[in-house]
Design a protein around this motif. Sequence first.
Motif, mmCIF file in Angstrom:
data_model
loop_
_atom_site.group_PDB
_atom_site.id
_atom_site.type_symbol
_atom_site.label_atom_id
_atom_site.label_comp_id
_atom_site.label_asym_id
_atom_site.label_seq_id
_atom_site.Cartn_x
_atom_site.Cartn_y
_atom_site.Cartn_z
ATOM 1 N N GLY A 194 0.787 -1.126 0.048
ATOM 2 C CA GLY A 194 0.066 -0.115 -0.028
ATOM 3 C C GLY A 194 0.949 1.155 0.017
ATOM 4 O O GLY A 194 1.987 1.136 0.412
ATOM 5 N N LEU A 195 0.317 2.284 -0.586
ATOM 6 C CA LEU A 195 1.004 3.544 -0.770
ATOM 7 C C LEU A 195 0.418 4.569 0.417
ATOM 8 O O LEU A 195 -1.026 4.377 0.562
ATOM 9 C CB LEU A 195 1.001 4.167 -1.913
ATOM 10 N N ALA A 196 0.995 5.667 0.625
ATOM 11 C CA ALA A 196 0.282 6.853 1.263
ATOM 12 C C ALA A 196 -0.184 7.655 0.117
ATOM 13 O O ALA A 196 0.434 8.003 -0.623
ATOM 14 C CB ALA A 196 1.258 7.547 1.966
ATOM 15 N N GLY A 197 -1.510 7.999 0.804
ATOM 16 C CA GLY A 197 -2.359 9.067 -0.348
ATOM 17 C C GLY A 197 -2.188 10.555 0.382
ATOM 18 O O GLY A 197 -1.061 11.096 0.493
ATOM 19 N N ALA A 198 -3.078 11.088 0.625
ATOM 20 C CA ALA A 198 -3.395 12.135 1.357
ATOM 21 C C ALA A 198 -2.568 12.076 2.850
ATOM 22 O O ALA A 198 -2.535 11.109 3.511
ATOM 23 C CB ALA A 198 -4.716 12.740 1.782
ATOM 24 N N ARG A 199 -1.819 13.147 3.158
ATOM 25 C CA ARG A 199 -0.951 13.235 4.324
ATOM 26 C C ARG A 199 -1.388 14.572 5.285
ATOM 27 O O ARG A 199 -1.731 15.574 4.605
ATOM 28 C CB ARG A 199 0.447 13.437 4.178
ATOM 29 N N LEU A 314 -4.959 15.084 -2.076
ATOM 30 C CA LEU A 314 -5.113 14.359 -3.419
ATOM 31 C C LEU A 314 -6.029 15.524 -4.460
ATOM 32 O O LEU A 314 -7.224 15.203 -4.294
ATOM 33 C CB LEU A 314 -5.700 13.063 -3.162
ATOM 34 N N ASP A 315 -5.410 16.206 -4.868
ATOM 35 C CA ASP A 315 -6.178 17.179 -5.795
ATOM 36 C C ASP A 315 -6.377 16.460 -7.222
ATOM 37 O O ASP A 315 -6.056 15.176 -7.232
ATOM 38 C CB ASP A 315 -5.413 18.411 -6.231
ATOM 39 N N ALA A 316 -6.798 17.065 -8.231
ATOM 40 C CA ALA A 316 -7.042 16.635 -9.447
ATOM 41 C C ALA A 316 -5.702 15.850 -10.181
ATOM 42 O O ALA A 316 -5.632 14.680 -10.745
ATOM 43 C CB ALA A 316 -7.651 17.403 -10.480
ATOM 44 N N GLY A 317 -4.483 16.639 -10.059
ATOM 45 C CA GLY A 317 -3.316 16.170 -10.550
ATOM 46 C C GLY A 317 -2.601 15.143 -9.852
ATOM 47 O O GLY A 317 -1.936 13.926 -10.558
ATOM 48 N N PRO A 335 -0.903 -5.276 -7.241
ATOM 49 C CA PRO A 335 -2.056 -4.533 -6.690
ATOM 50 C C PRO A 335 -1.659 -3.145 -6.163
ATOM 51 O O PRO A 335 -0.901 -3.244 -5.383
ATOM 52 C CB PRO A 335 -2.861 -5.292 -5.815
ATOM 53 N N ILE A 336 -2.143 -2.144 -6.423
ATOM 54 C CA ILE A 336 -1.725 -0.717 -5.819
ATOM 55 C C ILE A 336 -3.065 0.085 -5.354
ATOM 56 O O ILE A 336 -3.954 0.000 -5.925
ATOM 57 C CB ILE A 336 -1.224 0.242 -6.749
ATOM 58 N N GLY A 337 -3.042 0.008 -3.837
ATOM 59 C CA GLY A 337 -3.815 0.920 -3.344
ATOM 60 C C GLY A 337 -3.251 1.895 -2.229
ATOM 61 O O GLY A 337 -2.026 2.106 -2.149
ATOM 62 N N TRP A 338 -4.045 2.853 -1.754
ATOM 63 C CA TRP A 338 -3.469 3.922 -1.023
ATOM 64 C C TRP A 338 -4.563 4.421 0.277
ATOM 65 O O TRP A 338 -5.652 3.899 0.056
ATOM 66 C CB TRP A 338 -2.726 4.944 -1.940
ATOM 67 N N ASN A 339 -3.976 4.918 1.230
ATOM 68 C CA ASN A 339 -4.789 5.413 2.201
ATOM 69 C C ASN A 339 -4.116 6.704 3.004
ATOM 70 O O ASN A 339 -2.655 6.850 2.708
ATOM 71 C CB ASN A 339 -4.830 4.214 3.529
ATOM 72 N N PRO A 340 -5.010 7.470 3.453
ATOM 73 C CA PRO A 340 -4.404 8.829 4.060
ATOM 74 C C PRO A 340 -3.679 8.435 5.190
ATOM 75 O O PRO A 340 -3.920 7.275 5.916
ATOM 76 C CB PRO A 340 -5.687 9.554 4.465
ATOM 77 N N THR A 341 -2.955 9.201 5.598
ATOM 78 C CA THR A 341 -1.929 9.049 6.796
ATOM 79 C C THR A 341 -1.778 10.179 7.586
ATOM 80 O O THR A 341 -1.466 11.356 7.035
ATOM 81 C CB THR A 341 -0.622 8.173 6.307
ATOM 82 N N GLY A 342 -1.272 10.269 8.995
ATOM 83 C CA GLY A 342 -1.043 11.133 9.564
ATOM 84 C C GLY A 342 0.672 11.572 9.556
ATOM 85 O O GLY A 342 1.105 12.555 10.182
ATOM 86 N N GLY A 354 2.619 22.672 -5.623
ATOM 87 C CA GLY A 354 1.751 22.576 -6.938
ATOM 88 C C GLY A 354 1.977 21.390 -7.890
ATOM 89 O O GLY A 354 1.565 21.044 -9.100
ATOM 90 N N VAL A 355 2.959 20.515 -7.335
ATOM 91 C CA VAL A 355 3.576 19.403 -8.252
ATOM 92 C C VAL A 355 2.746 17.919 -7.884
ATOM 93 O O VAL A 355 2.834 17.519 -6.696
ATOM 94 C CB VAL A 355 4.929 19.273 -8.242
ATOM 95 N N PRO A 356 2.138 17.188 -8.834
ATOM 96 C CA PRO A 356 1.667 15.910 -8.229
ATOM 97 C C PRO A 356 2.739 14.990 -7.856
ATOM 98 O O PRO A 356 3.622 14.973 -8.623
ATOM 99 C CB PRO A 356 1.033 15.538 -9.675
ATOM 100 N N VAL A 357 2.401 14.253 -6.974
ATOM 101 C CA VAL A 357 3.613 13.629 -6.414
ATOM 102 C C VAL A 357 2.946 12.347 -5.567
ATOM 103 O O VAL A 357 2.163 12.186 -4.898
ATOM 104 C CB VAL A 357 4.572 14.327 -5.034
ATOM 105 N N VAL A 358 3.887 11.105 -5.971
ATOM 106 C CA VAL A 358 3.616 9.995 -5.124
ATOM 107 C C VAL A 358 4.835 9.833 -4.311
ATOM 108 O O VAL A 358 5.920 9.495 -4.791
ATOM 109 C CB VAL A 358 3.177 8.576 -6.054
ATOM 110 N N ASP A 359 4.579 9.754 -3.040
ATOM 111 C CA ASP A 359 5.844 9.574 -2.286
ATOM 112 C C ASP A 359 6.287 8.180 -1.602
ATOM 113 O O ASP A 359 6.860 8.392 -0.540
ATOM 114 C CB ASP A 359 5.747 10.876 -0.976
ATOM 115 N N THR A 360 5.330 7.272 -1.976
ATOM 116 C CA THR A 360 5.954 6.062 -1.219
ATOM 117 C C THR A 360 6.454 4.983 -2.395
ATOM 118 O O THR A 360 5.680 3.883 -2.487
ATOM 119 C CB THR A 360 4.869 5.234 -0.362
ATOM 120 N N MET A 361 7.173 5.229 -3.214
ATOM 121 C CA MET A 361 7.536 4.474 -4.436
ATOM 122 C C MET A 361 8.741 3.532 -4.240
ATOM 123 O O MET A 361 8.906 2.814 -4.804
ATOM 124 C CB MET A 361 7.954 5.139 -5.664
ATOM 125 N N GLY A 362 9.206 3.492 -2.779
ATOM 126 C CA GLY A 362 10.145 2.550 -2.222
ATOM 127 C C GLY A 362 9.910 1.325 -2.001
ATOM 128 O O GLY A 362 8.497 0.759 -2.268
#
Length: 400
Positions: A194-199, A314-317, A335-342, A354-362
């Motif tokens: 799983g990936l982190a979504g909104a933070r 998680l904006d449109a970009g 399978p790729i899913g994501w959840n908000p995290t604190g 303003g740059v779209p980013v996925v920050d758990t690609m490790g």
Amino acid sequence: MSLTALETAAVARAAASPMLDRTLAWSAVNSGTGNLAGLAQVAEMLADAFSTLPGEITLVDPAPAERVTVDGRVEAIAHGRHLVLRVRPGAARRMLFTGHMDTVYAADHPFQAIARLPDGRINGPGVADMKGGLAVMLAALEAVEASSIRDFGYDVLINSDEETGSFSSNALIAELAQGKIAALTYEPALADGGLAGARAGTGNFSLVVRGKSAHAGRNPDDGRNAIVAAAALAVRLKAAHGPRLSVNPARIDGGGPNNVVPDLAILRVNFRPALPDDVVRARTHLDSAVAMVSAEHDVAIEVHGGFNRPPKSLDAGAEKLFGLVRATGADLGIPIGWNPTGGVCDGNNIAACGVPVVDTMGPRGGAIHSADEFLIPDSLAERAGLSAVTILRIIEGGLA
């Protein structure tokens, strides 16, 4: 959608990278945020490894940063240098790739050894967070560079202070984020992929309370108890805690002999606002609480710190980029899913630009920031392939 021949070749090229060997070599060197010698050694190792990519590598001096000591003084913090690689800076379409070389384990921390566990996992300081992530990033970029595509450019930033808030690299992150069509950051994925979504965002403050000392027996009422005022401030701040704003008064420094009214205390407090409006609300509450406690207890309060990582929504970009990663994962059987995290990371700061980013690609791993930290070695090739194909699809207009 199936993989193209170009993408299939990139996946194979990424999987052939010596990611595990690199991860183990880098993790064997302690690079706790305060270990300047260790950070310098790892920075040189990384510069050598990333020299397989085209472009110019520089080690950038850290920007000034400061902290409040236990006796209320403000002092400078020393940080290591940050690695920056710029590839084809004149390209019309450019991306940003970020990671960090520092870990949470100081040079004198008992957790220093790397061990292979019976189930195949690797236990070691920084193997997942994020020496393994740096190896995945490099493997993916090497695979993309081995392809025939050259009409894009990118910057790589590996900073030395992410684990303590990126105070000496925040400006550099903002500078490098400018004009980028997307960014990937290599924090570890969860063990299940799983990936982190909104933070949430974060703000760290040191509130220096200055009262007046007096004899605790002869004339206590002539004193102004800084410890009591700091405690009252902590309680008042905690009252704002709720679903969209976490408030954690974490520590009070100060005090002295039992027979002296203490004239100094430092309250350390962390805020975790979920949305930008919550940052404003938190700051308003902080200012109000400081004013009220100052008046009620007849003390002076100095506020140090700030909101160093804005909330990441998680904006449109971002939704489009996450959708691309998920579709790419499906084509690779991941399978790729994501959840908000604190939790927070440099992805917060990139998104704020303003740059779209996925920050758990490790790679997949877990128990980070503890002596149980582990890496799942098989996920190195898995995640490097995911990154390589994602990058190729972004270059070919996948976010248009």
